[in-house]
Design an enzyme around this catalytic site. Structure first.
Site, PDB file in Angstrom:
ATOM      1  N   ASP A   1       0.830  -1.202   0.000  1.00  0.00           N
ATOM      2  CA  ASP A   1       0.000   0.000   0.000  1.00  0.00           C
ATOM      3  C   ASP A   1       0.868   1.256   0.000  1.00  0.00           C
ATOM      4  O   ASP A   1       1.671   1.471   0.910  1.00  0.00           O
ATOM      5  CB  ASP A   1      -0.895  -0.003   1.245  1.00  0.00           C
ATOM      6  CG  ASP A   1      -1.785   1.232   1.309  1.00  0.00           C
ATOM      7  OD1 ASP A   1      -2.935   1.145   0.849  1.00  0.00           O
ATOM      8  OD2 ASP A   1      -1.318   2.277   1.822  1.00  0.00           O
TER       9      ASP A   1
ATOM     10  N   HIS B   1      -7.852   9.445  -1.311  1.00  0.00           N
ATOM     11  CA  HIS B   1      -7.109   9.469  -0.049  1.00  0.00           C
ATOM     12  C   HIS B   1      -7.881  10.110   1.100  1.00  0.00           C
ATOM     13  O   HIS B   1      -7.734   9.706   2.256  1.00  0.00           O
ATOM     14  CB  HIS B   1      -5.783  10.214  -0.249  1.00  0.00           C
ATOM     15  CG  HIS B   1      -4.699   9.766   0.661  1.00  0.00           C
ATOM     16  ND1 HIS B   1      -3.372   9.741   0.318  1.00  0.00           N
ATOM     17  CD2 HIS B   1      -4.730   9.316   1.945  1.00  0.00           C
ATOM     18  CE1 HIS B   1      -2.647   9.293   1.332  1.00  0.00           C
ATOM     19  NE2 HIS B   1      -3.452   9.047   2.326  1.00  0.00           N
TER      20      HIS B   1
ATOM     21  N   TYR C   1       2.989  10.057  -0.654  1.00  0.00           N
ATOM     22  CA  TYR C   1       4.102   9.474   0.088  1.00  0.00           C
ATOM     23  C   TYR C   1       5.447   9.749  -0.576  1.00  0.00           C
ATOM     24  O   TYR C   1       6.491   9.669   0.081  1.00  0.00           O
ATOM     25  CB  TYR C   1       3.937   7.957   0.238  1.00  0.00           C
ATOM     26  CG  TYR C   1       2.738   7.498   1.030  1.00  0.00           C
ATOM     27  CD1 TYR C   1       1.931   8.396   1.735  1.00  0.00           C
ATOM     28  CD2 TYR C   1       2.401   6.144   1.083  1.00  0.00           C
ATOM     29  CE1 TYR C   1       0.822   7.967   2.436  1.00  0.00           C
ATOM     30  CE2 TYR C   1       1.294   5.702   1.795  1.00  0.00           C
ATOM     31  CZ  TYR C   1       0.508   6.612   2.467  1.00  0.00           C
ATOM     32  OH  TYR C   1      -0.586   6.172   3.169  1.00  0.00           O
TER      33      TYR C   1
ATOM     34  N   LYS D   1      -3.056   5.873  -4.033  1.00  0.00           N
ATOM     35  CA  LYS D   1      -4.160   6.763  -3.675  1.00  0.00           C
ATOM     36  C   LYS D   1      -4.081   8.110  -4.393  1.00  0.00           C
ATOM     37  O   LYS D   1      -2.982   8.625  -4.647  1.00  0.00           O
ATOM     38  CB  LYS D   1      -4.183   6.999  -2.165  1.00  0.00           C
ATOM     39  CG  LYS D   1      -4.160   5.723  -1.337  1.00  0.00           C
ATOM     40  CD  LYS D   1      -4.154   6.024   0.149  1.00  0.00           C
ATOM     41  CE  LYS D   1      -3.769   4.799   0.958  1.00  0.00           C
ATOM     42  NZ  LYS D   1      -2.326   4.479   0.887  1.00  0.00           N
TER      43      LYS D   1
END
Length: 274
Positions: free
Chosen positions: A48, A111, A53, A78
């Protein structure tokens, strides 16, 4: 309850989701690559990540270098808040696919339920699914009110809702709503970011089952019927987190843990988002 690392949950979009996976939030590029490579090596098959990120490229490279066929790995990313909206989401998926070095995502999530944009974003995800760029679509951090709005305005039910969930934060209303609508309930931060790891109640159970405190918390969430994605960049902890399939928490202790809810939230709070 017999669970294995291969255990899966079936979604309402005709796709099976491995119940146990690796989260890579806050994992820096090189350490993210090493974490994913090691996790895949020891049996993880659910990874994931997210656009925000900043490590999608490293996740993709680790998957490629693992030598494991792409179709054997369940890959999630996401749609970030700044990219929400119908047209923006169609562009964002192409950026993520390029970074990940893959032709498709297994699950693409919104998200966060951004006010005024989440419905159009989910319609964008529907188009992305129709185009074959993702096999399934879902959401993250959606509360019951957000899900009710979504289900009233779109033609497809999200396959998953990924939220912070652990013994100290149990939104049972949300969990029951998801289950009633065939939405997989996935727990991120199942260790409450370590802030409750040394709780003496957890320690007592860890001694009883000869397991670590982290293993007790992760196992509880799995037995509670959720998909779970503990995050770690340490090989020792990645291995420890996965060594949870050789024991079962007794029903009485499962019930005991279920009384620990205190609304303890360690991540962002979507409950006040209209």
């Amino acid at each position: 309850m017999k669970l294995t690392i291969e255990s899966k949950l079936n979604s309402n979009q005709n796709i099976s989701v491995p119940r146990f996976g690796l989260g890579v939030w806050k994992s820096k590029p090189k350490e993210c690559y090493e974490a994913v490579r090691y996790a895949l090596e020891i049996g993880y098959r659910h990874i994931d990540t997210a656009a925000i990120y900043g490590n999608e490229a490293d996740v993709g490279l680790a998957i490629k270098d693992s030598g494991i066929p792409r179709e054997e790995i369940f890959l999630v990313t996401k749609l970030w808040n700044a990219d929400q909206g119908y047209d923006a989401s169609l562009k964002a998926i192409d950026v993520s696919l390029k970074k990940l070095g893959t032709d498709y995502i297994d699950m693409y999530l919104i998200h966060f339920p951004v006010t005024g944009k989440r419905i159009d974003s989910f319609r964008g995800l529907q188009k992305i699914k129709e185009d074959g760029k993702t096999k399934s679509i879902g959401v993250s951090n959606f509360m019951v009110s957000h899900l009710q709005e979504l289900l009233g305005n779109t033609d497809i039910i999200p396959a998953m809702n990924q939220v912070e969930y652990h013994p100290f934060l149990q939104d049972l209303e949300l969990k029951k709503y998801c289950e009633a609508n065939g939405i997989i309930f996935e727990a991120y931060s199942p260790l409450a970011h370590g802030q409750k790891l040394e709780d003496p109640r957890v320690t007592d159970l860890a001694r009883k089952y000869n397991k670590s405190n982290a293993q007790i918390l992760i196992r509880w969430s799995l037995q509670d019927g959720n998909a779970v994605i503990p995050k770690s960049k340490s090989k020792n902890r990645i291995k420890e987190n996965s060594d949870i399939f050789d024991f079962e928490i007794e029903a009485s202790d499962m019930n005991l843990i279920s009384t620990w809810n205190e609304g303890f939230r360690t991540c962002w709070d979507p409950t006040s988002t209209p």
